[in-house]
Scaffold this motif. Sequence first.
Motif, PDB file in Angstrom:
ATOM      1  N   THR A  88      -2.022  -0.149  -6.113  1.00 21.65           N
ATOM      2  CA  THR A  88      -1.557  -0.818  -7.341  1.00 21.65           C
ATOM      3  C   THR A  88      -0.887  -2.170  -7.101  1.00 21.65           C
ATOM      4  N   ASP A  89       0.055  -2.206  -6.180  1.00 20.78           N
ATOM      5  CA  ASP A  89       0.868  -3.422  -6.012  1.00 20.78           C
ATOM      6  C   ASP A  89       0.098  -4.590  -5.397  1.00 20.78           C
ATOM      7  N   ALA A  90      -1.012  -4.287  -4.739  1.00 16.27           N
ATOM      8  CA  ALA A  90      -1.870  -5.364  -4.238  1.00 16.27           C
ATOM      9  C   ALA A  90      -2.925  -5.739  -5.278  1.00 16.27           C
ATOM     10  N   THR A 137       0.889  -1.163   0.000  1.00 13.48           N
ATOM     11  CA  THR A 137       0.000   0.000   0.000  1.00 13.48           C
ATOM     12  C   THR A 137       0.925   1.209   0.000  1.00 13.48           C
ATOM     13  N   GLU A 138       1.134   1.780  -1.175  1.00 17.97           N
ATOM     14  CA  GLU A 138       2.171   2.803  -1.313  1.00 17.97           C
ATOM     15  C   GLU A 138       1.902   3.693  -2.518  1.00 17.97           C
ATOM     16  N   GLN A 139       2.446   4.890  -2.449  1.00 13.48           N
ATOM     17  CA  GLN A 139       2.294   5.835  -3.561  1.00 13.48           C
ATOM     18  C   GLN A 139       2.776   5.240  -4.882  1.00 13.48           C
ATOM     19  N   HIS A 140       2.055   5.572  -5.943  1.00  9.44           N
ATOM     20  CA  HIS A 140       2.454   5.127  -7.275  1.00  9.44           C
ATOM     21  C   HIS A 140       2.470   6.281  -8.271  1.00  9.44           C
ATOM     22  N   GLY A 141       3.081   7.386  -7.842  1.00  8.38           N
ATOM     23  CA  GLY A 141       3.232   8.513  -8.760  1.00  8.38           C
ATOM     24  C   GLY A 141       1.928   9.282  -8.936  1.00  8.38           C
ATOM     25  N   SER A 153       2.948  -0.321 -17.067  1.00  6.90           N
ATOM     26  CA  SER A 153       2.354  -1.671 -17.052  1.00  6.90           C
ATOM     27  C   SER A 153       1.511  -1.897 -15.803  1.00  6.90           C
ATOM     28  N   GLU A 154       2.074  -1.605 -14.643  1.00  3.68           N
ATOM     29  CA  GLU A 154       1.304  -1.868 -13.413  1.00  3.68           C
ATOM     30  C   GLU A 154       0.111  -0.916 -13.299  1.00  3.68           C
ATOM     31  N   VAL A 155       0.316   0.340 -13.721  1.00  2.00           N
ATOM     32  CA  VAL A 155      -0.806   1.285 -13.677  1.00  2.00           C
ATOM     33  C   VAL A 155      -1.912   0.819 -14.638  1.00  2.00           C
ATOM     34  N   ASN A 214       3.582 -11.901  -6.124  1.00  5.03           N
ATOM     35  CA  ASN A 214       3.956 -10.595  -5.579  1.00  5.03           C
ATOM     36  C   ASN A 214       3.802  -9.475  -6.608  1.00  5.03           C
ATOM     37  N   GLY A 215       3.460  -8.287  -6.078  1.00  8.00           N
ATOM     38  CA  GLY A 215       3.307  -7.125  -6.948  1.00  8.00           C
ATOM     39  C   GLY A 215       4.264  -5.985  -6.641  1.00  8.00           C
ATOM     40  N   HIS A 216       5.209  -6.204  -5.736  1.00  8.62           N
ATOM     41  CA  HIS A 216       6.044  -5.090  -5.271  1.00  8.62           C
ATOM     42  C   HIS A 216       7.510  -5.509  -5.181  1.00  8.62           C
ATOM     43  N   ARG A 220      10.975   1.732 -13.460  1.00  5.05           N
ATOM     44  CA  ARG A 220      11.068   0.774 -12.342  1.00  5.05           C
ATOM     45  C   ARG A 220       9.965   0.922 -11.313  1.00  5.05           C
ATOM     46  N   HIS A 221       9.413   2.109 -11.178  1.00  2.00           N
ATOM     47  CA  HIS A 221       8.325   2.272 -10.200  1.00  2.00           C
ATOM     48  C   HIS A 221       7.261   3.198 -10.764  1.00  2.00           C
ATOM     49  N   ALA A 222       5.988   2.868 -10.440  1.00  2.00           N
ATOM     50  CA  ALA A 222       4.854   3.532 -11.069  1.00  2.00           C
ATOM     51  C   ALA A 222       4.969   3.345 -12.585  1.00  2.00           C
TER      52      ALA A 222
HETATM   53 NI    NI Z   1       4.292  -0.959  -7.920  1.00  2.00          NI
END
Ligand code: NI
Length: 250
Positions: free
Chosen positions: A39-41, A28-32, A172-174, A108-110, A167-169
């Motif tokens: 996102t990661d969950a 549970t974390e910022q994604h830009g 693809s994940e968004v 895993n998503g993170h 690498r983050h945000a």
């Molecule tokens: Ni992520």
Amino acid sequence: MRLQLCTWQEVESYLQRSTGIIIPIGSTEQHGPNGLIGTDAICPETVAFGVGERIGAMVAPTLSIGMAQHHMAFPGTITFRPTTLIAVVTDVVNALARHGFDSFYFLNGHGGNIATISAAFSEIYAQSSLGTAPEDRRPVRCRLANWFMGAKVKALSKELFGDSEGRHATPSEVSLSYYAYPDAVKQAQMTPKIAPVGEIRDAADYRRQFPDGRIGSDPSLASVEAGERLYRASMEDVEADYLAFTQKGA
Ligand code: NI
């Protein structure tokens, strides 16, 4: 099959035919500027539900808080300390092992969880090796798979987003989170277009280096359509890997 939507009798009868379980794990974390905090969950959960439905695999409740200390300078982020996450993963495995599960597939998503989940597996195996496992625990096997690192997903991410993946945000994940929750799609300007890259340290340092939260990515390219393609690609990656794992072939 979702564990949360089963009765205990259904779990008992599932265990007659399979002792494998998929456990989505995220953060549970910022994604830009345009990415969802969840996102990661959301990403591994969506893929796990899809695979679980397609091949009749049991899917545990998502562990949606992970090791995200480096994102703590952004509102909304929740982190476990690494030692807490190790304890959570160990307790979940030991609880499910008591019922007869023995093959634990953590989806895993993170990226920030990888080292800590691996340490948790070492802790679990050390319990077996040192004779400190809960009484009567059967031999257990754990696998860590990252939905974003499957061969089909990686090829598709490259084709769709190339050097803007970062690498983050990532776009693809968004995209995958937008496919799961199309009503939550956000718009935002990215300045600069592609975010900087660098090493991850503590939260204040992270915010100095990566002021809007992204690392190396341009998630303004994200779309529901791309998310659907990534979802299908990831299901193929995960389904093959899970079946190989539970059939003891890998
Ligand atoms: Ni992520």
